[in-house]
Scaffold this active site. Structure first.
Site, PDB file in Angstrom:
ATOM      1  N   HIS A  75      -8.825  -7.906   0.300  1.00 25.24           N
ATOM      2  CA  HIS A  75      -7.785  -7.075   0.628  1.00 25.24           C
ATOM      3  C   HIS A  75      -6.820  -7.443   1.467  1.00 25.24           C
ATOM      4  O   HIS A  75      -6.786  -8.136   2.216  1.00 25.24           O
ATOM      5  CB  HIS A  75      -8.858  -5.777   1.122  1.00 25.24           C
ATOM      6  CG  HIS A  75      -9.539  -4.915   0.433  1.00 25.24           C
ATOM      7  ND1 HIS A  75      -9.771  -3.774   0.618  1.00 25.24           N
ATOM      8  CD2 HIS A  75     -10.347  -5.215  -0.600  1.00 25.24           C
ATOM      9  CE1 HIS A  75     -10.576  -3.067  -0.355  1.00 25.24           C
ATOM     10  NE2 HIS A  75     -10.980  -4.121  -1.059  1.00 25.24           N
ATOM     11  N   GLU A  99     -13.359  -9.309   7.732  1.00 27.64           N
ATOM     12  CA  GLU A  99     -12.199  -9.058   8.156  1.00 27.64           C
ATOM     13  C   GLU A  99     -11.591 -10.166   9.147  1.00 27.64           C
ATOM     14  O   GLU A  99     -11.985 -10.350  10.438  1.00 27.64           O
ATOM     15  CB  GLU A  99     -12.307  -7.502   8.752  1.00 27.64           C
ATOM     16  CG  GLU A  99     -11.108  -6.876   9.368  1.00 27.64           C
ATOM     17  CD  GLU A  99      -9.752  -6.965   8.635  1.00 27.64           C
ATOM     18  OE1 GLU A  99     -10.017  -5.995   7.407  1.00 27.64           O
ATOM     19  OE2 GLU A  99      -8.940  -7.646   8.595  1.00 27.64           O
ATOM     20  N   GLU A 155       0.778  -1.192   0.055  1.00 25.02           N
ATOM     21  CA  GLU A 155      -0.038   0.145   0.031  1.00 25.02           C
ATOM     22  C   GLU A 155       0.904   1.386   0.029  1.00 25.02           C
ATOM     23  O   GLU A 155       0.535   2.349   0.644  1.00 25.02           O
ATOM     24  CB  GLU A 155      -0.914   0.058   1.255  1.00 25.02           C
ATOM     25  CG  GLU A 155      -1.935  -1.187   0.923  1.00 25.02           C
ATOM     26  CD  GLU A 155      -3.148  -1.340   1.947  1.00 25.02           C
ATOM     27  OE1 GLU A 155      -3.069  -0.595   2.952  1.00 25.02           O
ATOM     28  OE2 GLU A 155      -4.194  -2.343   1.812  1.00 25.02           O
ATOM     29  N   GLU A 215      -9.024   4.614  -0.384  1.00 24.91           N
ATOM     30  CA  GLU A 215      -9.327   4.545   0.745  1.00 24.91           C
ATOM     31  C   GLU A 215      -8.188   5.597   1.569  1.00 24.91           C
ATOM     32  O   GLU A 215      -8.401   6.352   2.656  1.00 24.91           O
ATOM     33  CB  GLU A 215      -9.405   3.299   1.711  1.00 24.91           C
ATOM     34  CG  GLU A 215      -7.932   2.767   1.719  1.00 24.91           C
ATOM     35  CD  GLU A 215      -8.183   1.189   2.341  1.00 24.91           C
ATOM     36  OE1 GLU A 215      -9.439   0.571   2.127  1.00 24.91           O
ATOM     37  OE2 GLU A 215      -7.271   0.642   2.693  1.00 24.91           O
TER      38      GLU A 215
HETATM   39  C1  NOJ Z   1      -8.629  -2.212   5.041  1.00 19.52           C
HETATM   40  C2  NOJ Z   1      -9.553  -2.434   3.770  1.00 19.52           C
HETATM   41  O1  NOJ Z   1      -8.627  -2.011   2.572  1.00 19.52           O
HETATM   42  C3  NOJ Z   1     -10.688  -1.736   3.948  1.00 19.52           C
HETATM   43  O2  NOJ Z   1     -11.351  -1.636   2.687  1.00 19.52           O
HETATM   44  C4  NOJ Z   1     -11.538  -2.000   5.034  1.00 19.52           C
HETATM   45  O3  NOJ Z   1     -12.721  -1.097   5.023  1.00 19.52           O
HETATM   46  C5  NOJ Z   1     -10.746  -2.100   6.369  1.00 19.52           C
HETATM   47  N1  NOJ Z   1      -9.393  -2.670   6.180  1.00 19.52           N
HETATM   48  C6  NOJ Z   1     -11.587  -2.617   7.468  1.00 19.52           C
HETATM   49  O4  NOJ Z   1     -11.576  -4.046   7.311  1.00 19.52           O
HETATM   50 CA    CA Z   2      -6.394  -1.993   2.496  1.00 20.97          CA
END
Ligand code: NOJ
Ligand code: CA
Length: 727
Positions: free
Chosen positions: A495, A427, A184, A520
């Site tokens: 992700h 997640e 990232e 983001e």
């Molecule tokens: C990082 C991810 O890239 C994002 O899209 C997500 O909202 C957050 N983690 C929380 O899971």
């Molecule tokens: Ca991310």
């Protein structure tokens, strides 16, 4: 001295090829053999040095792309397969096929190459055997190492890979630091001699980082040479091996493969018969031709899923951006140090800012249904977010228990009644052992309620502790999840996974990955400068689609919190263009419904733009500067154009030669307002409509940090009277 045996048994090689030149023992070379691409422009030379080291080089016409570079694999506690080798035999073949991806940037892909197989054997005991297979396409080279089943080689551990990519000059590279746990980063564009992979203040927002060397970089690595070559070093079909990163040797001007180690420092665990992923060098003389290359996909295995009828590209909205901009929370309460198994979640005091409530989800479902979106992602629906971040905790989430204010059954029923599906969110907080334990139960819950897609996430340090996001253990985990998801007819979007290497050809239910710095970052960091989005297609996206999450209209984020400094580095028109320039079969309309309702005319483009294409035309591009792409919608005579620039304004023109001659079309042009600027006037845009045909050249002014999106559809006869012709 004859140090090899030729194997040209005609029955075993029906498609044997003519373009093979064999040279025996020249100077300090034990063996050499060349291979040409089908169009004769690229040439790869394989050789064995006097010490029996395998080597290769690659050139395009008279231009050297890769200078003579080492090959080979070192094996733990055994003599390496990188020297003291003999050639047992070689074989060549040619291959020409056209195949149809389930979804993609075009509906047909040509897979045309010439292949050279080199069978090698250690010259002394234990005489282990290895094959290096080269495939030379018109747009680049792929090669991999293969270890046939053999009496003295069963299970083995890869200690190191010797593959090198030697440069022929101090070229310009577009690179991110080599890192075992994240991609990232923003890209640096420097001469290769100036690569300095250190953590600068630009990257402190990245939570989990493990830089391995001050000269390490990641692939896909884009290189531009002073003599006009663009090439990209990457890998293909990674499924049971660590990610290949690269370490730059300044003295030798060479990149060497650096495999991500496991917790013990080993690189890969293998059992014969075994094949490494393909190492790939894509070569072009124009930047746009790199974007048109399908070499990475061609080096992957065909689709492994028999019934693919349930796999559908998707556009989605979701309860997501409001958490990133700080307007809502993932967690339901502000209590911490909770225990998953013993907490009575219904007795927790809610913080009043929880995003994933039943009411808010209904709002999104209604919005999605009204505007024709397929999916609604809901993050923060399940218990555990109070303690999820920055820890190394094993049991954070169970992936099945909703928060008390999220009515799982009702919402899924409601969504399906409205023709929409909720998108599940898992997640894992990188507690991967926990996730693997829960996976069957988690998928069972999804099937029960009718979810057909899941977004997974791997924020934080990996458990098993000491493993890395890019190590073999995690690569296998991701493939295991993709396969299990396919068994359950579930599509996935990963992700914080390793970056793609074209595996979506084999597992087309793996619609997209993040695996790069997405939109983001604009919500809570210094963000992504406009040039980032002109580089991604040449780097990260060479391996596969990205869930970049475009479509932010409310550019200034102090709208959500007075004084909030972060902002999206873009104009609104550029956010529209990204749906075309950044290919993905899974695209989010990432902003809040309230933002789209304020700009319904611009939102129309997001509603219209497809996520699957028949054809893509790369009009013009220079990585780091600008990019214009035109794409034809799948099975429809409709074209969409996206153009973006970096921080500099630009005038671009698009010849519409791809349209059917003699046919009139209506073009809707979404462009930056006259005084638009990504920093001080980002939300100014104009929408104009004209009749166009294949003879028109559309001129588009792009604001600094701006963009333009165009929709072109066949003109109905009444439109011919209503709209003006473009001039
Ligand atoms: C990082 C991810 O890239 C994002 O899209 C997500 O909202 C957050 N983690 C929380 O899971
Ligand atoms: Ca991310």
């Amino acid at each position: 001295m004859c140090t090899f045996m030729m194997n040209l048994n005609p029955s075993a090689c029906m498609k044997r090829l003519v373009n093979v030149i064999i040279i025996l023992i020249i100077n300090s070379t034990l063996f050499a053999q060349s291979l040409e691409s089908p169009d004769g422009r690229l040439r790869m030379n394989f050789s064995l040095s006097e010490e029996g080291k395998p080597q290769y080089d690659l050139s395009l016409g008279t231009k050297a792309v890769i200078a003579k570079s080492s090959l080979g694999i070192r094996i733990k506690n055994r003599p390496g397969l990188d020297r003291n080798l003999l050639v047992r035999s070689t074989a060549t073949l040619s291959h020409d096929e056209t195949w149809k991806p389930l979804w993609g940037e075009e509906s047909e892909i040509k897979n045309l190459y010439n292949e050279l197989e080199v069978q090698l054997q250690q010259a002394s005991e234990p005489g282990l055997r290895m094959v290096i297979r080269f495939r030379l396409f018109n747009d680049g080279l792929g090669f991999r190492y293969e270890f046939p089943a053999q009496p003295r080689m069963g299970h083995f551990i890869v200690e190191d890979e010797q593959t090198e990519f030697c440069m022929t000059g101090n070229h310009t590279a577009f690179w991110i630091p080599g890192d075992y746990d994240t991609q990232e980063y923003l890209y640096s564009m420097t001469p290769i001699s100036a690569i300095e992979s250190t953590i600068s203040s630009r990257f402190t927002e990245i939570g989990t980082r493990k830089i391995f060397s001050s000269t390490g970089v990641q692939t896909p690595l884009l290189v531009r040479s002073a003599d006009g070559l663009y090439f990209n070093i990457h890998e293909a079909n990674l499924h049971n091996y660590p990610v290949m990163q690269l370490d730059f040797n300044k003295n030798a001007l060479s990149f060497k493969a650096h495999l991500v180690p496991d917790a013990l420092g080993n690189k890969a665990y293998a059992q014969t018969p075994f094949e490494t992923p393909w190492r790939a060098v894509i070569v072009a003389t124009r930047a746009i031709d790199l974007l048109a290359s399908r070499l990475i996909l061609n080096l992957n295995d065909p689709c492994a899923i028999e019934d693919v009828s349930w796999i559908k590209p998707k556009k989605y909205v979701g309860i997501w951006w409001e958490m990133h901009v700080g307007a809502a929370t993932w967690n339901y309460s502000d209590s911490t140090n909770l225990k998953l198994a013993t907490t009575d979640w219904s007795r927790l005091k809610p913080n009043g800012r929880h995003g994933a409530t039943t009411q808010r989800t209904v709002r999104y479902i209604d919005f999605a249904a009204q505007h024709g979106f397929d999916g609604v992602l809901v993050e923060g629906w399940n218990v555990g977010w109070e303690d999820w971040y920055g820890q190394w905790k094993e049991d954070v989430f169970d992936f099945v228990t909703p928060y008390p204010d999220f009515d799982l059954a009702y919402l899924n029923r409601y969504a399906q009644e409205k023709g929409v599906r909720l998108i599940m969110h898992h997640e894992t907080s990188s507690s991967v052992t926990n996730y693997e334990r829960q996976l069957d139960t988690a998928f069972r819950l999804m099937k029960h309620f009718g979810y057909d897609a899941v977004k997974t996430g791997y924020v934080g340090w990996i458990i098993p502790r000491g493993e890395h996001h890019d190590g073999q253990w995690m690569v296998k985990h991701q493939l295991r999840v993709a396969a299990k998801a396919a068994e359950n007819k579930i599509m996935i979007n990963t992700h914080e996974s390793h970056r793609p290497t074209g595996q979506h050809r084999t597992w087309p239910n793996w619609l997209a990955c993040e695996a790069a710095r997405g939109n983001e970052f604009n919500a809570w960091s210094i963000g992504n400068p406009p040039d980032h989005e002109t580089i991604l297609p040449f780097t990260r996206l060479m391996g596969g689609p990205m869930d970049y999450t475009p479509g932010i209209f409310q550019i200034n984020l102090d709208h959500y919190q007075p004084g909030k400094k972060e902002k999206v580095h873009s104009t609104i028109a550029r956010q529209l263009a990204l749906y075309v320039t950044m290919y993905s079969p899974l695209q989010m309309a990432a902003d809040l419904p309230e933002s789209y309702e304020r700009f319904p005319d611009a939102f129309q483009f997001i509603k219209d733009v497809p996520v699957d294409w028949d054809k893509s035309v790369y009009v013009e591009a220079e990585p780091g500067d600008f990019l214009t792409v035109a794409r034809k919608a799948k099975a429809a005579d409709q074209w969409y154009i996206g153009a973006i620039t970096d921080e500099n304004k630009r005038e671009t023109s698009v010849p519409l030669t791809f349209l059917q001659p003699g046919q009139w079309y209506l073009a809707t042009i979404y462009s930056d307002g006259d005084k638009a600027h990504f920093q001080h006037n980002p939300m100014s845009y104009t929408i104009r409509q004209f009749l166009v045909n294949s003879e028109n050249i559309i001129n588009i002014p792009l604001a600094p940090g701006g963009g333009c999106a165009i929709r072109i559809v066949k003109a109905e006869s009444k439109m011919l009277k209503t709209f003006k012709k473009y001039r």
